[in-house]
Write a protein that holds these residues in place. Sequence first.
Motif, mmCIF file in Angstrom:
data_model
loop_
_atom_site.group_PDB
_atom_site.id
_atom_site.type_symbol
_atom_site.label_atom_id
_atom_site.label_comp_id
_atom_site.label_asym_id
_atom_site.label_seq_id
_atom_site.Cartn_x
_atom_site.Cartn_y
_atom_site.Cartn_z
ATOM 1 N N UNK A 80 0.208 6.140 6.485
ATOM 2 C CA UNK A 80 1.100 5.161 5.878
ATOM 3 C C UNK A 80 2.535 5.320 6.378
ATOM 4 N N UNK A 81 2.989 6.561 6.484
ATOM 5 C CA UNK A 81 4.360 6.800 6.934
ATOM 6 C C UNK A 81 4.542 6.361 8.384
ATOM 7 N N UNK A 82 3.557 6.703 9.232
ATOM 8 C CA UNK A 82 3.660 6.332 10.644
ATOM 9 C C UNK A 82 3.628 4.820 10.804
ATOM 10 N N UNK A 83 2.734 4.177 10.036
ATOM 11 C CA UNK A 83 2.648 2.720 10.128
ATOM 12 C C UNK A 83 3.971 2.066 9.763
ATOM 13 N N UNK A 84 4.595 2.511 8.646
ATOM 14 C CA UNK A 84 5.870 1.924 8.215
ATOM 15 C C UNK A 84 6.935 2.044 9.294
ATOM 16 N N UNK B 117 -2.702 -1.610 4.882
ATOM 17 C CA UNK B 117 -2.177 -1.858 6.220
ATOM 18 C C UNK B 117 -2.368 -0.637 7.114
ATOM 19 N N UNK B 118 -2.199 0.549 6.531
ATOM 20 C CA UNK B 118 -2.401 1.769 7.310
ATOM 21 C C UNK B 118 -3.858 1.885 7.754
ATOM 22 N N UNK B 119 -4.782 1.615 6.829
ATOM 23 C CA UNK B 119 -6.203 1.691 7.177
ATOM 24 C C UNK B 119 -6.580 0.619 8.194
ATOM 25 N N UNK B 120 -5.947 -0.534 8.114
ATOM 26 C CA UNK B 120 -6.226 -1.625 9.043
ATOM 27 C C UNK B 120 -5.910 -1.222 10.484
#
Length: 279
Positions: free
Chosen positions: A205-209, A197-200
């Motif tokens: 990863x932390x920022x996306x969450x 999801x982060x790469x998408x």
Amino acid sequence: MIGDLRWRAWTGVIADVWNVACEHGARGEYISQAPRLVVVLDQVGDGGIHVTASPNQGGAVRSIGRQSMSYVPAGVRVWSRVENLRRLTHLDLHFDLTALEARLPDELDRDAVETPRLTFSDERLFGLARLIAAECVEPGGFHDLYGDSLISAMMVGLLRIAPKADRKRGQLPPRQLKRAIDYIEDNCGRNIRLQELAELTGLSQSYFCSAFKASTGMPPHKWQMRARIDRAKALLSRPDTTPAEAAAAAGFADQAHLTRVFRQVVGTTPAAWQRSRAA
């Protein structure tokens, strides 16, 4: 060791749970090529394990008891001695910092990474450790986003990572949010890794969450679980579909797993919900 070794691997970490029988006065010397966190989950006996960064057991020696933990950087040698324990259960987390840094919006504090922390306690970290250990011993059928989230929270708490003062985190832009939601709902029947999801979205990863939760009110793994429930509802709307068939098609471990989550989200069981639709 008592029983089989239980372990799991998530992005950037290997977690294993050990149940061991202890001999009085047993000693050990350990060194790891990866940073690791050792958490004492439970023990039988009135004693403890003495851990030190010096082989002479002098000075800073302290006894690890229940709920205590030690963080040991890569390449750091430690010594231990067991006293008055019959059994011991502990969780070991071995970190791949290169992979874990991809989850975080800021660089890791190298001082925190390279500084040993022996025999400390932290209620929040211990709570996370118990959840991680539970996934090793008796996996709950959750997708890997659940474990990835636990590890991210553990890293932030362990290394005391704080956002930069000038960093403002908001919601995902509508296009990125739609892309993430569509991806989760299209793939909800399988394990979706946080890294996907982060790469998408082109984010850490932390920022996306953080941004996903700010946008939707829930973390990605909960959104995926609700998507699975919606898929199960669509299947159960057909009178010829059994709850067991719906569970398998929607990505749940088994019918019991579907029933447990369905009751939590919908407030009733899948079978009762299906009967109410047919009435």
